[in-house]
Design a protein around this motif. Structure first.
Motif, PDB file in Angstrom:
ATOM      1  N   LEU A   1      10.559  -1.493  -8.057  1.00  0.00           N
ATOM      2  CA  LEU A   1       9.394  -0.653  -7.780  1.00  0.00           C
ATOM      3  C   LEU A   1       9.493   0.680  -8.519  1.00  0.00           C
ATOM      4  N   GLY A   2      10.696   1.232  -8.573  1.00  0.00           N
ATOM      5  CA  GLY A   2      10.895   2.466  -9.318  1.00  0.00           C
ATOM      6  C   GLY A   2      10.631   2.284 -10.799  1.00  0.00           C
ATOM      7  N   ALA A   3      11.049   1.148 -11.353  1.00  0.00           N
ATOM      8  CA  ALA A   3      10.822   0.868 -12.769  1.00  0.00           C
ATOM      9  C   ALA A   3       9.337   0.739 -13.081  1.00  0.00           C
TER      10      ALA A   3
ATOM     11  N   GLY B   1       7.215   2.672 -11.843  1.00  0.00           N
ATOM     12  CA  GLY B   1       6.673   4.011 -11.703  1.00  0.00           C
ATOM     13  C   GLY B   1       6.029   4.284 -10.361  1.00  0.00           C
ATOM     14  N   LEU B   2       6.369   3.507  -9.350  1.00  0.00           N
ATOM     15  CA  LEU B   2       5.784   3.665  -8.024  1.00  0.00           C
ATOM     16  C   LEU B   2       6.598   4.647  -7.185  1.00  0.00           C
ATOM     17  N   PRO B   3       5.973   5.327  -6.227  1.00  0.00           N
ATOM     18  CA  PRO B   3       6.635   6.415  -5.490  1.00  0.00           C
ATOM     19  C   PRO B   3       7.537   5.919  -4.370  1.00  0.00           C
ATOM     20  N   VAL B   4       8.594   5.222  -4.729  1.00  0.00           N
ATOM     21  CA  VAL B   4       9.551   4.707  -3.747  1.00  0.00           C
ATOM     22  C   VAL B   4      10.767   5.629  -3.712  1.00  0.00           C
ATOM     23  N   PRO B   5      11.288   5.989  -2.529  1.00  0.00           N
ATOM     24  CA  PRO B   5      12.480   6.850  -2.473  1.00  0.00           C
ATOM     25  C   PRO B   5      13.675   6.193  -3.163  1.00  0.00           C
ATOM     26  N   GLN B   6      14.390   6.966  -3.955  1.00  0.00           N
ATOM     27  CA  GLN B   6      15.604   6.464  -4.600  1.00  0.00           C
ATOM     28  C   GLN B   6      16.640   6.150  -3.528  1.00  0.00           C
ATOM     29  N   ALA B   7      17.471   5.142  -3.753  1.00  0.00           N
ATOM     30  CA  ALA B   7      18.372   4.687  -2.686  1.00  0.00           C
ATOM     31  C   ALA B   7      19.823   4.622  -3.134  1.00  0.00           C
ATOM     32  N   GLY B   8      20.706   4.840  -2.167  1.00  0.00           N
ATOM     33  CA  GLY B   8      22.111   4.520  -2.313  1.00  0.00           C
ATOM     34  C   GLY B   8      22.396   3.230  -1.570  1.00  0.00           C
TER      35      GLY B   8
ATOM     36  N   VAL C   1       2.019  -3.825   3.090  1.00  0.00           N
ATOM     37  CA  VAL C   1       2.820  -2.791   2.429  1.00  0.00           C
ATOM     38  C   VAL C   1       2.958  -1.620   3.395  1.00  0.00           C
ATOM     39  N   ASP C   2       4.182  -1.096   3.524  1.00  0.00           N
ATOM     40  CA  ASP C   2       4.444   0.038   4.408  1.00  0.00           C
ATOM     41  C   ASP C   2       4.604   1.318   3.606  1.00  0.00           C
ATOM     42  N   PHE C   3       4.012   2.387   4.122  1.00  0.00           N
ATOM     43  CA  PHE C   3       4.053   3.694   3.476  1.00  0.00           C
ATOM     44  C   PHE C   3       4.402   4.772   4.503  1.00  0.00           C
ATOM     45  N   ARG C   4       4.777   5.945   3.975  1.00  0.00           N
ATOM     46  CA  ARG C   4       4.772   7.197   4.738  1.00  0.00           C
ATOM     47  C   ARG C   4       3.776   8.117   4.033  1.00  0.00           C
ATOM     48  N   VAL C   5       2.896   8.733   4.804  1.00  0.00           N
ATOM     49  CA  VAL C   5       1.877   9.607   4.238  1.00  0.00           C
ATOM     50  C   VAL C   5       2.004  10.990   4.857  1.00  0.00           C
ATOM     51  N   GLU C   6       2.159  11.991   3.983  1.00  0.00           N
ATOM     52  CA  GLU C   6       2.284  13.363   4.453  1.00  0.00           C
ATOM     53  C   GLU C   6       0.913  14.009   4.614  1.00  0.00           C
ATOM     54  N   ALA C   7       0.882  15.150   5.301  1.00  0.00           N
ATOM     55  CA  ALA C   7      -0.380  15.832   5.593  1.00  0.00           C
ATOM     56  C   ALA C   7      -1.100  16.291   4.330  1.00  0.00           C
ATOM     57  N   ASP C   8      -0.342  16.509   3.236  1.00  0.00           N
ATOM     58  CA  ASP C   8      -0.966  16.948   1.981  1.00  0.00           C
ATOM     59  C   ASP C   8      -1.358  15.764   1.091  1.00  0.00           C
ATOM     60  N   ASP C   9      -1.367  14.553   1.663  1.00  0.00           N
ATOM     61  CA  ASP C   9      -1.752  13.308   0.979  1.00  0.00           C
ATOM     62  C   ASP C   9      -0.678  12.755   0.047  1.00  0.00           C
TER      63      ASP C   9
ATOM     64  N   LEU D   1       5.960   5.007  -0.932  1.00  0.00           N
ATOM     65  CA  LEU D   1       6.003   3.562  -0.755  1.00  0.00           C
ATOM     66  C   LEU D   1       7.374   3.184  -0.171  1.00  0.00           C
ATOM     67  N   ILE D   2       7.375   2.508   0.960  1.00  0.00           N
ATOM     68  CA  ILE D   2       8.636   2.151   1.621  1.00  0.00           C
ATOM     69  C   ILE D   2       9.049   0.720   1.298  1.00  0.00           C
ATOM     70  N   GLU D   3       8.175  -0.262   1.579  1.00  0.00           N
ATOM     71  CA  GLU D   3       8.503  -1.650   1.272  1.00  0.00           C
ATOM     72  C   GLU D   3       7.246  -2.512   1.400  1.00  0.00           C
TER      73      GLU D   3
END
Length: 350
Positions: free
Chosen positions: A130-132, A134-141, A298-306, A310-312
């Motif tokens: 997903l990162g490749a 260019g989608l807004p997925v949190p980087q992971a360890g 598809v699951d997301f987190r959406v902040e107040a500033d829009d 993308l989670i999974e």
């Protein structure tokens, strides 16, 4: 000419439980892991409704347990058969074998191809893809039993820890949001001890939980048919206990006891139309770049500033769950059984 037939392949919760127990998992852990397949338990009582909805559209309906799928699909007629895989899995669960068996036997399918059934069950690899794109997925360890395989990035807001190959909030506890990476390694030891799994460690992202659901009643259906809703369960994130109280036999017991509390759904577009548009753009890229189709969530987190994170994604969304039923009613004006039958009919006649 043989009657067009919808074959629904599913892995039963009890079959998975028995297999895990035979593999040495303690009874409570095997129960937790197998709860992922609660949608099989929840949908089975409605097979008669699905059969009736299919019959109205000139189709036969045939539910098939996963252990019987190889023989059934080998005998199916490619010209008149459509395979819908209800449950996925490549590790603890085995449903990912179903679309591969369908392909082996030249059968048409509902949903993504079998490569995505494997990818979505490995959160770390999936995040890299997903990162490749260019989608807004949190980087992971990634950690295994107290050791880093890949160290996570720095984060001013802390991190979130979850099992790499388990879904349905299994292995997510009240302390899964952490403030120091030592705790992440402690959780990785707990997850490995309980489930023999690695953990993904991502920077914590703020915002509200959002579920985007999709069912394409016709092959040409696009992202305009997405149902995008805030899911409010009363906390910052759902835990395994929350999930088990909603679905399957445990969820039914909660309903019987009067302790079942369904999360609230609120249309994202009603209060944050910009976020709604961004989500549709992201999902379009998942469709065109990754190959999602027909049915998914598809699951997301959406902040107040829009800001959208993308989670999974799921190629086998929980069809009998409250949120997907709600989506079918709102978007299509249909019950789940009618929506599934109409989708199948449109594919078998195309």
């Amino acid at each position: 000419m043989p009657q067009p037939t919808l074959i629904l392949v599913y892995e039963p919760e009890k079959a998975c439980l028995a297999r895990l127990s035979a593999d040495g998992y303690p009874a409570d852990r095997a129960l937790e892991i197998s709860s992922y397949l609660a949608q099989s338990t929840d949908l089975a009582p409605e097979f008669n409704l699905l059969a009736a909805a299919c019959e109205k559209r000139g189709l036969a309906f045939k539910p098939v347990e996963l252990d019987d799928a190889a023989l059934v699909l080998a005998k199916a007629d490619p010209a008149t058969t459509l395979v819908w895989t209800l449950t996925d899995g490549i590790a603890y669960f085995r449903g990912g074998a179903s679309p591969a068996l369908a392909r082996l036997n030249g059968l048409r399918t509902i949903g993504a191809d079998d490569s995505l059934f494997a990818l979505c069950q490995d959160k770390f690899r999936c995040g890299a893809v997903l990162g490749a794109l260019g989608l807004p997925v949190p980087q992971a360890g990634l950690a295994r039993n107290g050791e880093w395989l890949v160290e996570p990035p720095a984060s001013a807001k802390g991190w979130f820890v979850k099992p790499n190959r388990l879904g349905a909030k299994i292995g997510i506890w009240a302390d899964s949001r952490i403030a120091d990476l030592g705790h992440a390694l402690e959780l990785s030891r707990r997850v490995f001890s309980h489930y023999r799994d690695d953990v993904v460690v991502q920077p914590y992202v703020a915002g509200r939980n959002v579920r985007a659901s999709f069912l394409g009643l016709k092959p040409e259906t696009g992202v305009e048919a997405l149902g995008i809703f805030f899911v409010d369960s009363g906390g910052d994130f759902q835990t395994m206990a929350d999930s088990m109280a909603l679905y399957g036999e445990t969820g039914q017991a909660a309903k019987d006891a009067g302790t079942y509390v369904e999360p609230e759904l609120e249309a994202v577009g009603a209060s944050q139309p910009a976020a709604d548009r961004r989500i549709r753009t992201i999902v379009q890229k998942l469709i065109s770049g990754l190959g999602l189709k027909d049915v998914f969530s598809v699951d997301f987190r959406v902040e107040a500033d829009d800001t959208v994170h993308l989670i999974e994604f799921e190629v086998c969304p929980g069809l009998p769950c409250f949120d997907f039923r709600d989506y079918c009613r709102r978007e299509w004006g249909m019950s789940l059984a009618d929506a599934m039958a109409q989708t199948a009919a449109s594919r078998l006649r195309s």
